[in-house]
Design a protein around this motif. Sequence first.
Motif, PDB file in Angstrom:
ATOM      1  N   VAL A  36       0.797  -1.427  -0.110  1.00  0.00           N
ATOM      2  CA  VAL A  36       0.060  -0.045   0.081  1.00  0.00           C
ATOM      3  C   VAL A  36       0.691   1.086  -0.092  1.00  0.00           C
ATOM      4  CG1 VAL A  36      -1.932  -1.066   1.210  1.00  0.00           C
ATOM      5  CG2 VAL A  36      -0.304  -0.041   2.467  1.00  0.00           C
ATOM      6  N   ALA A  37       0.443   2.283  -0.697  1.00  0.00           N
ATOM      7  CA  ALA A  37       1.291   3.573  -0.688  1.00  0.00           C
ATOM      8  C   ALA A  37       0.003   4.695  -0.588  1.00  0.00           C
ATOM      9  CB  ALA A  37       1.950   3.734  -2.213  1.00  0.00           C
ATOM     10  N   ARG A  38       0.550   5.693   0.088  1.00  0.00           N
ATOM     11  CA  ARG A  38      -0.194   7.059   0.372  1.00  0.00           C
ATOM     12  C   ARG A  38       0.223   7.850  -0.642  1.00  0.00           C
ATOM     13  NH1 ARG A  38      -0.237  10.446   5.739  1.00  0.00           N
ATOM     14  NH2 ARG A  38      -1.046  12.593   4.687  1.00  0.00           N
ATOM     15  N   GLU A  40       0.128  11.423  -2.076  1.00  0.00           N
ATOM     16  CA  GLU A  40       0.389  12.777  -1.342  1.00  0.00           C
ATOM     17  C   GLU A  40       0.021  13.834  -2.755  1.00  0.00           C
ATOM     18  OE1 GLU A  40       3.568  12.732   0.999  1.00  0.00           O
ATOM     19  OE2 GLU A  40       2.376  11.777   2.628  1.00  0.00           O
ATOM     20  N   ASN A  49      -7.220  12.020  -4.398  1.00  0.00           N
ATOM     21  CA  ASN A  49      -7.206  12.927  -3.570  1.00  0.00           C
ATOM     22  C   ASN A  49      -8.306  14.022  -4.071  1.00  0.00           C
ATOM     23  OD1 ASN A  49      -5.139  11.629  -2.035  1.00  0.00           O
ATOM     24  ND2 ASN A  49      -3.431  12.809  -2.864  1.00  0.00           N
ATOM     25  N   GLN A  55      -8.300  13.702   3.638  1.00  0.00           N
ATOM     26  CA  GLN A  55      -7.340  12.720   3.857  1.00  0.00           C
ATOM     27  C   GLN A  55      -6.631  12.353   2.458  1.00  0.00           C
ATOM     28  OE1 GLN A  55      -9.210   9.325   5.368  1.00  0.00           O
ATOM     29  NE2 GLN A  55      -9.797  10.303   7.208  1.00  0.00           N
ATOM     30  N   CYS A  56      -5.499  11.953   2.562  1.00  0.00           N
ATOM     31  CA  CYS A  56      -4.834  11.431   1.241  1.00  0.00           C
ATOM     32  C   CYS A  56      -5.579  10.008   0.994  1.00  0.00           C
ATOM     33  CB  CYS A  56      -3.544  11.364   1.437  1.00  0.00           C
ATOM     34  SG  CYS A  56      -2.640  13.142   1.750  1.00  0.00           S
ATOM     35  N   ASP A  57      -5.602   9.623  -0.395  1.00  0.00           N
ATOM     36  CA  ASP A  57      -5.985   8.646  -0.689  1.00  0.00           C
ATOM     37  C   ASP A  57      -4.961   7.492  -0.417  1.00  0.00           C
ATOM     38  OD1 ASP A  57      -8.437   9.265  -1.508  1.00  0.00           O
ATOM     39  OD2 ASP A  57      -7.895   9.338  -3.800  1.00  0.00           O
ATOM     40  N   VAL A  58      -5.157   6.213  -0.145  1.00  0.00           N
ATOM     41  CA  VAL A  58      -4.069   5.052  -0.016  1.00  0.00           C
ATOM     42  C   VAL A  58      -4.837   3.997  -1.100  1.00  0.00           C
ATOM     43  CG1 VAL A  58      -3.399   3.224   1.386  1.00  0.00           C
ATOM     44  CG2 VAL A  58      -3.877   5.514   2.532  1.00  0.00           C
ATOM     45  N   TRP A 151      -8.192   3.471   0.893  1.00  0.00           N
ATOM     46  CA  TRP A 151      -8.677   4.403   1.982  1.00  0.00           C
ATOM     47  C   TRP A 151      -8.872   5.740   1.217  1.00  0.00           C
ATOM     48  CZ3 TRP A 151      -9.813   3.190   6.738  1.00  0.00           C
ATOM     49  CH2 TRP A 151     -10.203   4.188   7.674  1.00  0.00           C
TER      50      TRP A 151
END
Length: 177
Positions: A36-38, A40, A49, A55-58, A151
Amino acid sequence: MAQQTSAWRRYMQAFISGFFVAVPVTVTLLDKLAYVARVEGASMQPFLNPDVGAQCDVVLLNRWSVKNYHVQRGDIVSVVSPRNPKQKIIKRVIGLEGDFIRTLGYKNQYVRVPDGHFWIEGDHHGHSLDSNSFGPVSVGLLHGRASHIIWPPNRWQHIKPSLLPNRELLYTEEDGE
């Protein structure tokens, strides 16, 4: 008391041996299959996003699907940044090797994507450091393909390849054959 100490010792031995098996297996799975990666920043807005300041997407990055460097136009991919090898960037694949594309501010208005490369761009033109800044990207820098937004929960979805309406190809070498 001796039984409690013996049970505690057996529990700790089982935990430690399980830990030393689980860690390498987990690291291997994350390295070879997915992680998984956020995401930004604004470069992939509005798809990723979409709410500024929220919130940032994951995303789930599928490593297995790109192990042979196969991607398609419209895929969202993670690549090692050509400008900073310590950084990974997430962008959309616009063109594949042999494609002729119209750039958005690159030094040449039209570019043929060289063999072994692809053209990537952020969806939010002007707010993205992408191929329009550094040119075609080597497929060797490919790190993973975003397959799902995981997320925040209200944005959970499978990511399907798609191009923005203004980013269709001009011509592919396949068209000429």
